[in-house]
Design an enzyme around this catalytic site. Structure first.
Site, PDB file in Angstrom:
ATOM      1  N   ASP A   3       0.853  -1.191   0.000  1.00 21.82           N
ATOM      2  CA  ASP A   3       0.000   0.000   0.000  1.00 21.82           C
ATOM      3  C   ASP A   3       0.885   1.235   0.000  1.00 21.82           C
ATOM      4  O   ASP A   3       2.000   1.217   0.524  1.00 21.82           O
ATOM      5  CB  ASP A   3      -0.895  -0.020   1.243  1.00 21.82           C
ATOM      6  CG  ASP A   3      -2.051   0.967   1.153  1.00 21.82           C
ATOM      7  OD1 ASP A   3      -2.153   1.664   0.115  1.00 21.82           O
ATOM      8  OD2 ASP A   3      -2.838   1.039   2.094  1.00 21.82           O
ATOM      9  N   GLU A   6       3.474   4.363  -4.160  1.00 18.41           N
ATOM     10  CA  GLU A   6       3.516   5.199  -5.363  1.00 18.41           C
ATOM     11  C   GLU A   6       4.887   5.844  -5.643  1.00 18.41           C
ATOM     12  O   GLU A   6       5.196   5.987  -6.813  1.00 18.41           O
ATOM     13  CB  GLU A   6       2.450   6.298  -5.265  1.00 18.41           C
ATOM     14  CG  GLU A   6       1.062   5.831  -5.566  1.00 18.41           C
ATOM     15  CD  GLU A   6       0.375   5.100  -4.398  1.00 18.41           C
ATOM     16  OE1 GLU A   6       0.847   5.191  -3.257  1.00 18.41           O
ATOM     17  OE2 GLU A   6      -0.620   4.413  -4.649  1.00 18.41           O
ATOM     18  N   ASP A  81      -7.887   4.082  -2.555  1.00 18.31           N
ATOM     19  CA  ASP A  81      -8.811   4.588  -1.537  1.00 18.31           C
ATOM     20  C   ASP A  81     -10.045   5.219  -2.158  1.00 18.31           C
ATOM     21  O   ASP A  81     -10.042   6.402  -2.506  1.00 18.31           O
ATOM     22  CB  ASP A  81      -8.097   5.598  -0.642  1.00 18.31           C
ATOM     23  CG  ASP A  81      -6.935   4.969   0.112  1.00 18.31           C
ATOM     24  OD1 ASP A  81      -6.888   3.723   0.179  1.00 18.31           O
ATOM     25  OD2 ASP A  81      -6.086   5.710   0.625  1.00 18.31           O
TER      26      ASP A  81
END
Length: 206
Positions: A3, A6, A81
């Site tokens: 998670d 990025e 999300d």
């Protein structure tokens, strides 16, 4: 489960590193932003395989939020999300259809929305849609209200259970679709025009 790979920087521009940031070779972040997610994902997979040791090189299940071309060979992805809103449920199907067409067959979204608290109707409809998506999981932020299916009464529990049981009944079919994705590159989630390429009425259907 990877998670925020990025990489995520909460107080940075676009909630990531500045695009002008450079690596040790002087290449700007804008050039390797998505590659970072893919290599992060790949390193996690290889780490699991190495941990299992020789003779036990079974492919692990590794989920990622960030990815790049080629990541579909490593594991599954989810859309990130989302929110407990009807508009986010609505956009889920086009997003996952696009992922499939682009070659990422094993994809899904957080059922019920990650942020916020879904109504009973929204949660039920999301389960009913999610049960037909390649990757199916209910997931929410720690600050949301609890969402265990039995907390919403008998009717909601029955509807959510039926959605999950339908998923289980379809597992042989889903395994077949995943085998086709592996051997022929066909998406698991397929737009209508893939099945009816001569019917112009289905071209803009999600």
């Amino acid at each position: 489960w990877n998670d925020m790979n990025e990489p995520s920087v909460f107080n940075g521009p676009e909630v990531s590193m500045s695009k002008q940031s450079t690596n040790l070779q002087g290449v700007e972040h804008r050039e390797w932003h998505n590659l970072y997610g893919m290599f992060f994902h790949n390193a996690t997979q290889l780490g699991h395989i190495a941990r299992n040791g020789p003779g036990n090189e079974k492919r692990p299940f590794v989920l990622t939020r960030s990815y790049f071309a080629g990541s579909q060979r490593i594991g599954a992805m989810w859309t990130g999300d989302n929110a407990a809103e009807w508009s986010h449920l609505q956009i889920t199907t086009p997003m996952l259809l696009t992922q499939g067409i682009a070659g990422f067959a094993f994809s899904g979204a957080d059922v019920g929305g990650f942020f916020g608290n879904p109504s009973e109707e929204l949660l039920t409809r999301w389960y009913q849609v999610g049960a037909f998506q390649p990757f199916f999981r209910a997931h929410a932020h720690i600050d949301t209200k609890r969402r265990e299916p039995w907390l919403f009464g008998e009717e909601v529990l029955r509807n959510l259970r039926n959605a999950v049981l339908t998923r289980y009944k379809l597992l042989p079919f889903l395994y077949t679709l995943f085998a086709e994705a592996n051997s022929h590159g066909l998406p698991v989630n397929r737009p209508m025009w893939m099945h009816y390429p001569l019917d112009t009425n289905v071209f803009d259907m999600d």
